[in-house]
Design a protein around this motif. Structure first.
Motif, PDB file in Angstrom:
ATOM      1  N   SER A 237       3.410 -10.608   2.165  1.00  0.00           N
ATOM      2  CA  SER A 237       3.839  -9.266   2.513  1.00  0.00           C
ATOM      3  C   SER A 237       3.946  -8.424   1.255  1.00  0.00           C
ATOM      4  CB  SER A 237       5.196  -9.315   3.226  1.00  0.00           C
ATOM      5  OG  SER A 237       5.084  -9.956   4.461  1.00  0.00           O
ATOM      6  N   PHE A 238       3.730  -7.119   1.414  1.00  0.00           N
ATOM      7  CA  PHE A 238       3.838  -6.197   0.295  1.00  0.00           C
ATOM      8  C   PHE A 238       4.865  -5.141   0.624  1.00  0.00           C
ATOM      9  CE2 PHE A 238      -0.102  -8.285  -0.189  1.00  0.00           C
ATOM     10  CZ  PHE A 238      -0.398  -8.294  -1.553  1.00  0.00           C
TER      11      PHE A 238
ATOM     12  N   ILE B 247       6.689  -1.408  -0.354  1.00  0.00           N
ATOM     13  CA  ILE B 247       6.507  -0.149  -1.057  1.00  0.00           C
ATOM     14  C   ILE B 247       7.812   0.216  -1.746  1.00  0.00           C
ATOM     15  CG2 ILE B 247       5.953   2.292  -0.785  1.00  0.00           C
ATOM     16  CD1 ILE B 247       4.417   1.478   1.746  1.00  0.00           C
TER      17      ILE B 247
ATOM     18  N   ILE C  91       3.611  -0.780  -5.515  1.00  0.00           N
ATOM     19  CA  ILE C  91       3.558  -1.789  -4.473  1.00  0.00           C
ATOM     20  C   ILE C  91       3.945  -3.110  -5.091  1.00  0.00           C
ATOM     21  CG2 ILE C  91       2.105  -3.019  -2.815  1.00  0.00           C
ATOM     22  CD1 ILE C  91       0.429  -0.577  -2.525  1.00  0.00           C
TER      23      ILE C  91
ATOM     24  N   LYS D 230      -5.747  -6.753  -1.110  1.00  0.00           N
ATOM     25  CA  LYS D 230      -4.984  -6.408   0.082  1.00  0.00           C
ATOM     26  C   LYS D 230      -5.797  -5.506   1.007  1.00  0.00           C
ATOM     27  CE  LYS D 230      -1.397  -5.921   2.781  1.00  0.00           C
ATOM     28  NZ  LYS D 230      -0.958  -7.029   3.663  1.00  0.00           N
TER      29      LYS D 230
ATOM     30  N   ASN E 173       8.721  -1.630   6.035  1.00  0.00           N
ATOM     31  CA  ASN E 173       7.694  -1.379   5.022  1.00  0.00           C
ATOM     32  C   ASN E 173       7.075  -2.660   4.470  1.00  0.00           C
ATOM     33  OD1 ASN E 173       8.267   1.341   5.281  1.00  0.00           O
ATOM     34  ND2 ASN E 173       9.669   1.380   3.544  1.00  0.00           N
ATOM     35  N   GLY E 174       5.773  -2.774   4.631  1.00  0.00           N
ATOM     36  CA  GLY E 174       5.026  -3.858   4.020  1.00  0.00           C
ATOM     37  C   GLY E 174       5.245  -5.227   4.613  1.00  0.00           C
TER      38      GLY E 174
END
Length: 410
Positions: free
Chosen positions: A24-25, A27, A32, A48, A352-353
């Motif tokens: 998972s990424f 923000i 990032i 990604k 997020n992400g």
């Protein structure tokens, strides 16, 4: 599709040691970062983006393996060459494109559903393939098979609906024609009535989810101080839109000390029920009640109202009206609560992400024109309009349902 398919399989109960989900990424400002807080390099960003752009590749290859019957002939203990797989499927090499099958197998190996090794054949080493524990769960005849998820979500009707999503988003004046209708020339309800095989896949997905949900809800309630056996002892319960009473039956079995239990649904649903158990003050059992959630006079006075996958199909205005109706039914209770059993979507940093099954399901519902799931923030705002407060959201082990606990505003 590596992240989507893999995470769905993992979250619905498959062993995790055979599969590694795409990281998972998150923000943070303009940067990032990954889950360890390390900034992702430009090459990492490119990777990604490539994973996102290629996410459907594995899904379609996996659908192919299931339809051809490849996973049904694979085992975890013995690896088979491509030729052996073809022979085991149909005793013939003439109807299957060997090269195409080989390349699909190799791609699906990157998802952890199938594994590759090598074996000696006629003095030469050849690639051979085996099913992982995840792959075994995707066999058609497997106990609690999850093959219907792939067959339903990735077959042409829904697949083509996704291709119409840009047109749907760009058509503010044409919002009453959802993506599914645009792609298939008819509504989802009409399509599945006319196509038995597709309908069987959809129904199998629904049965799987329902089977998991009730058990997971009861288990989660046992861990909550406001929903456990002590809290619900002698409380009068109403399940709004509860069909034939499966949930209140399970609740009564789990918490024998609970008070009278009612299952309310529309008159035609109640008429179709196979049995009705009468209830009296001296006999604590559930009973089926014909009614309408918008008419408080049809809802028995109670202490706690449960409702599962009902409000998600209604507009915000309708939900507020339903909650006002529920409030009337709770008027005589000192600690009245409403338990909304829907998938509750995350907000902000929880979103997020990070892959989230409920968020994916929400857009899937939108494809066919259904209202969809709501976030914690949205439920809080709607509850306030009807004189309730969102106390908390209780997660369950089923990715399709959470418990949004509403109490009467003081």
């Amino acid at each position: 599709m590596k992240q989507l398919v893999g995470a769905i399989i993992l979250l619905l109960g498959s062993p995790s040691n055979q599969f590694q989900v795409v990281p998972s990424f998150i923000i943070s400002g303009h940067d990032i970062t990954n889950n360890d807080g390390d900034e992702v390099s430009p090459s990492g960003i490119e990777t990604k983006i490539l994973q996102l752009a290629q996410s459907h590749f594995i899904g379609q290859a996996l659908l192919t393996l299931i339809r051809v019957g490849v996973l049904d002939v694979l085992e975890t203990t013995e690896a088979l060459t491509v030729d052996e797989i073809i022979t085991n499927i149909n005793d013939s090499t003439s109807t299957i494109n060997r090269e195409a099958l080989f390349r699909c197998l190799r791609l699906v190996c990157t998802s952890g559903v199938v594994g590759e090794t090598s074996k000696q054949v006629d003095g030469n080493m050849e690639s051979a393939y085996f099913a992982t524990d995840i792959g075994m769960r995707l066999q058609i005849a497997a106990d609690q098979s999850m093959a219907p998820f792939i067959l339903h979500w990735l077959e042409n009707p829904l697949w083509n609906a996704w291709s119409q999503l840009p047109n749907y988003v760009e058509s503010a004046s044409d919002i009453n024609i959802p993506s599914f209708d645009r792609a298939n020339g008819m509504s989802a309800s009409e399509f599945y009535l006319q196509n038995k095989e597709s309908c069987s896949h959809r129904n199998a997905v629904a049965r799987y989810a329902s089977m998991k949900e009730i058990t997971s809800i009861i288990d989660a309630m046992k861990q909550s101080s406001s929903l456990n056996e002590f809290a619900l002892s002698n409380k009068i319960i109403v399940d709004i839109g509860g069909g034939y009473g499966d949930f209140v039956n399970a609740l009564k079995e789990s918490i024998p000390t609970v008070g009278n239990c009612y299952c309310l649904d529309l008159p035609d649903v109640i008429e179709d029920a196979t049995a009705t158990v009468s209830v009296s003050k001296d006999d604590i059992k559930h009973t089926l009640v014909a009614g309408n959630m918008f008419d408080p006079t049809t809802i028995p006075q109670c202490d706690v109202i449960f409702t599962k996958h009902v409000l998600c199909d209604f507009s915000d205005d309708d939900v507020v009206q339903a909650l006002l109706s529920f409030r009337s039914a709770l008027a005589d209770s000192n600690e009245g609560k409403v338990i909304i059993m829907d998938a509750v979507l995350p907000n902000g940093d929880d979103l997020n992400g990070k892959w989230n099954a409920a968020v994916s399901f929400d857009v899937l519902l939108m494809l066919s024109g259904r209202r969809g799931e709501r976030s914690r923030l949205e439920w809080s705002n709607l509850a306030k309009k009807a004189g309730f407060v969102l106390e908390y959201v209780l997660a369950t082990s089923a990715v399709t349902v959470d418990l949004a606990v509403l109490s009467l505003e003081s």
